[in-house]
Design an enzyme around this catalytic site. Structure first.
Site, mmCIF file in Angstrom:
data_model
loop_
_atom_site.group_PDB
_atom_site.id
_atom_site.type_symbol
_atom_site.label_atom_id
_atom_site.label_comp_id
_atom_site.label_asym_id
_atom_site.label_seq_id
_atom_site.Cartn_x
_atom_site.Cartn_y
_atom_site.Cartn_z
ATOM 1 N N ARG A 80 57.109 -7.081 34.137
ATOM 2 C CA ARG A 80 57.354 -5.820 33.437
ATOM 3 C C ARG A 80 56.556 -5.854 32.128
ATOM 4 O O ARG A 80 56.469 -6.911 31.469
ATOM 5 C CB ARG A 80 58.836 -5.641 33.111
ATOM 6 N N GLU A 123 54.372 3.340 30.417
ATOM 7 C CA GLU A 123 53.741 3.731 31.695
ATOM 8 C C GLU A 123 53.989 5.206 31.948
ATOM 9 O O GLU A 123 55.123 5.661 31.742
ATOM 10 C CB GLU A 123 54.314 2.886 32.842
ATOM 11 N N HIS A 135 50.530 0.052 37.989
ATOM 12 C CA HIS A 135 51.819 -0.431 38.518
ATOM 13 C C HIS A 135 51.871 -0.250 40.049
ATOM 14 O O HIS A 135 52.688 0.516 40.563
ATOM 15 C CB HIS A 135 52.998 0.289 37.845
HETATM 16 N N1 LIG Z 1 54.426 -4.937 39.591
HETATM 17 C C1 LIG Z 1 55.220 -4.524 40.547
HETATM 18 O O1 LIG Z 1 54.931 -3.543 41.262
HETATM 19 C C2 LIG Z 1 56.490 -5.244 40.813
HETATM 20 C C3 LIG Z 1 57.104 -5.946 39.815
HETATM 21 N N2 LIG Z 1 58.262 -6.626 40.065
HETATM 22 C C4 LIG Z 1 58.870 -7.370 38.972
HETATM 23 O O2 LIG Z 1 58.936 -8.732 39.322
HETATM 24 C C5 LIG Z 1 60.184 -9.244 38.916
HETATM 25 C C6 LIG Z 1 60.518 -10.511 39.671
HETATM 26 O O3 LIG Z 1 60.789 -10.215 41.023
HETATM 27 P P1 LIG Z 1 61.337 -11.368 42.006
HETATM 28 O O4 LIG Z 1 60.411 -12.517 42.032
HETATM 29 O O5 LIG Z 1 61.696 -10.708 43.272
HETATM 30 O O6 LIG Z 1 62.660 -11.784 41.209
HETATM 31 P P2 LIG Z 1 63.509 -13.125 41.318
HETATM 32 O O7 LIG Z 1 64.853 -12.770 40.795
HETATM 33 O O8 LIG Z 1 63.401 -13.714 42.672
HETATM 34 O O9 LIG Z 1 62.773 -14.131 40.298
HETATM 35 C C7 LIG Z 1 62.865 -13.993 38.914
HETATM 36 C C8 LIG Z 1 62.417 -15.289 38.270
HETATM 37 O O10 LIG Z 1 62.446 -15.088 36.849
HETATM 38 C C9 LIG Z 1 63.119 -16.197 36.265
HETATM 39 N N3 LIG Z 1 63.739 -15.808 34.993
HETATM 40 C C10 LIG Z 1 64.635 -14.820 34.770
HETATM 41 N N4 LIG Z 1 64.975 -14.784 33.473
HETATM 42 C C11 LIG Z 1 64.288 -15.782 32.872
HETATM 43 C C12 LIG Z 1 64.217 -16.269 31.544
HETATM 44 N N5 LIG Z 1 64.941 -15.715 30.556
HETATM 45 N N6 LIG Z 1 63.399 -17.317 31.276
HETATM 46 C C13 LIG Z 1 62.685 -17.887 32.279
HETATM 47 N N7 LIG Z 1 62.708 -17.479 33.558
HETATM 48 C C14 LIG Z 1 63.514 -16.444 33.847
HETATM 49 C C15 LIG Z 1 64.150 -16.628 37.278
HETATM 50 O O11 LIG Z 1 64.537 -17.938 36.955
HETATM 51 P P3 LIG Z 1 65.462 -18.859 37.929
HETATM 52 O O12 LIG Z 1 64.618 -19.131 39.126
HETATM 53 O O13 LIG Z 1 65.695 -20.093 37.140
HETATM 54 O O14 LIG Z 1 66.676 -18.055 38.230
HETATM 55 C C16 LIG Z 1 63.334 -16.478 38.564
HETATM 56 O O15 LIG Z 1 62.563 -17.632 38.767
HETATM 57 C C17 LIG Z 1 61.131 -8.058 39.136
HETATM 58 O O16 LIG Z 1 62.308 -8.180 38.381
HETATM 59 C C18 LIG Z 1 60.284 -6.895 38.676
HETATM 60 O O17 LIG Z 1 60.433 -6.698 37.287
HETATM 61 C C19 LIG Z 1 58.836 -6.623 41.298
HETATM 62 C C20 LIG Z 1 58.273 -5.926 42.305
HETATM 63 C C21 LIG Z 1 57.066 -5.147 42.154
HETATM 64 O O1 LIG Z 2 58.051 -2.655 39.928
HETATM 65 C C1 LIG Z 2 58.483 -2.481 41.022
HETATM 66 C C2 LIG Z 2 59.703 -3.017 41.501
HETATM 67 O O2 LIG Z 2 59.946 -2.905 42.728
HETATM 68 O O3 LIG Z 2 60.475 -3.566 40.713
#
Ligand SMILES: NC(=O)C1=CN([C@@H]2O[C@H](COP(=O)(O)OP(=O)(O)OC[C@H]3O[C@@H](n4cnc5c(N)ncnc54)[C@H](OP(=O)(O)O)[C@@H]3O)[C@@H](O)[C@H]2O)C=CC1
Ligand SMILES: O=CC(=O)O
Length: 325
Positions: free
Chosen positions: A237, A266, A285
């Site tokens: 994000r 955005e 995005h």
């Molecule tokens: N650009 C785009 O179009 C898209 C963007 N996204 C973004 O990607 C993000 C991640 O998606 P996804 O991988 O499925 O989510 P997950 O919940 O599977 O993974 C999130 C990761 O972030 C880590 N995390 C969360 N908070 C912290 C913190 N404070 N410090 C360090 N690490 C942290 C978690 O740690 P831990 O493993 O230790 O729990 C985990 O490893 C979504 O929330 C969204 O914002 C998603 C889809 C599309």
């Molecule tokens: O940014 C896209 C999402 O699926 O989250």
């Protein structure tokens, strides 16, 4: 009688029919304050909300006293007040998993495009600049065998590690809230603190959600820790990175380049300094924006709402504690 729901996103015909079979649907063109007023009666009646963008906050919840489930066509839910929903025992459903591989692909595309100057060089050809052999000022930097630091080792972070380790023979560092032993063994990855990751990585790739803890996690001090030759990729994000600090770092050559799919505002305003920097690849995005994946997200969101409103939730629930109460 079928439950009433609000739909704020156009769906493919077959999915729309599936929704109509289960619910009385009111279409609105976005979750705007104007639409909260215009469709006040529909919000009063609605037990479900199927949405893509837009805020789900206290104002919306006050307008929708019968709401039982919100289904978002996205993995991220930073625009939803989860605590307020949970207090009202409203289930929040989202669509992770179906988009994971597609988002990891775009992150790898940003890695390659930024390092190999793909956009800049393609524009150079279009502008008729290619009139002989390419001089070293236009040379790029290698991706393979470099060190990738992944910030956020969840679903998307792991899919990126898969590509980087097996496809490009990269060393993987990562930072998350906790280490993941399966990641360490599968990708020969190393869990580090944030500072070590920033100091050692050739590519710092952000796949973090936006939360109070991650807001501006990468600011001026963190950018200063990165190598001058390093590239920052963000598909998590926008507000995870302090964009003003990033612009300064790019202008001053404190880092080499950035590949960005997400921004603090955005759509990215046309007067953003990011757009005047040749070492920035900016995408609108589009992490999940393929025909297949966007269809899959819409399908999952419809299924999620049906499951939530019929009390049959098995997956994709953000606040499962509501189900237990
Ligand atoms: N650009 C785009 O179009 C898209 C963007 N996204 C973004 O990607 C993000 C991640 O998606 P996804 O991988 O499925 O989510 P997950 O919940 O599977 O993974 C999130 C990761 O972030 C880590 N995390 C969360 N908070 C912290 C913190 N404070 N410090 C360090 N690490 C942290 C978690 O740690 P831990 O493993 O230790 O729990 C985990 O490893 C979504 O929330 C969204 O914002 C998603 C889809 C599309
Ligand atoms: O940014 C896209 C999402 O699926 O989250």
């Amino acid at each position: 009688m079928k439950p009433a729901i609000i739909l704020s996103k156009t769906l493919p015909d077959d999915l729309r029919q599936r929704l109509d079979a289960h619910f009385n649907v009111t279409d609105i063109d976005g979750l705007t304050p104007e639409n909260l007023d215009k469709y006040a009666h529909a919000f009063q009646q609605a037990e479900g909300l199927l949405k893509s963008g837009g805020q789900v906050d206290a104002t919306l919840l006050a307008a929708a006293p019968r709401l039982r489930a919100v289904s978002t066509i996205s993995a991220g839910y930073d625009n939803v007040d989860v605590e307020a929903l949970t207090q009202r025992e409203i289930v929040l459903m989202h669509t992770p998993t179906v988009l994971t591989e597609t988002v990891a692909d775009i992150m790898m595309a940003l890695v390659l495009a930024s390092a190999r100057r793909v956009v800049e060089l393609a524009e150079f050809v279009r502008a008729n600049g290619w009139d002989g052999s390419i001089s070293p000022e236009l040379f790029a930097i290698d991706v393979h065998h470099k060190k990738m630091g992944i910030l956020g080792m969840g679903r998307i972070g792991m899919a990126l590690a898969q590509r980087a380790h097996f496809g490009f023979s990269m060393d993987i560092l990562y930072h998350a809230r906790k280490p993941h032993s399966e990641v360490d063994s599968r990708y020969k990855a190393r869990y580090t603190d944030l500072e070590t990751l920033l100091r050692e990585s050739d590519f710092v790739c952000i796949s973090l959600p936006l939360t109070e803890q991650t807001y501006h996690l990468i600011g001026r001090d963190q950018l200063a820790m990165m190598k001058k030759s390093a590239i920052l990729i963000n598909a998590g994000r926008g507000p995870v990175v302090d964009e003003s600090a990033l612009i300064e770092a790019l202008k001053q050559g404190a880092i080499y380049a950035a590949g960005l799919d997400v921004f603090e505002e955005e759509p990215l305003p046309m007067n953003s300094a990011l757009l005047s920097l040749p070492n920035v690849v900016a995408l609108p995005h589009v992490g999940s924006a393929t025909h297949e994946t966007r269809y899959g997200m819409a399908r999952d969101a419809v299924d999620n709402l049906i499951a939530a409103l019929s009390g049959k939730v098995e997956k994709n629930c953000v606040n499962p504690q509501v189900l237990k109460s």
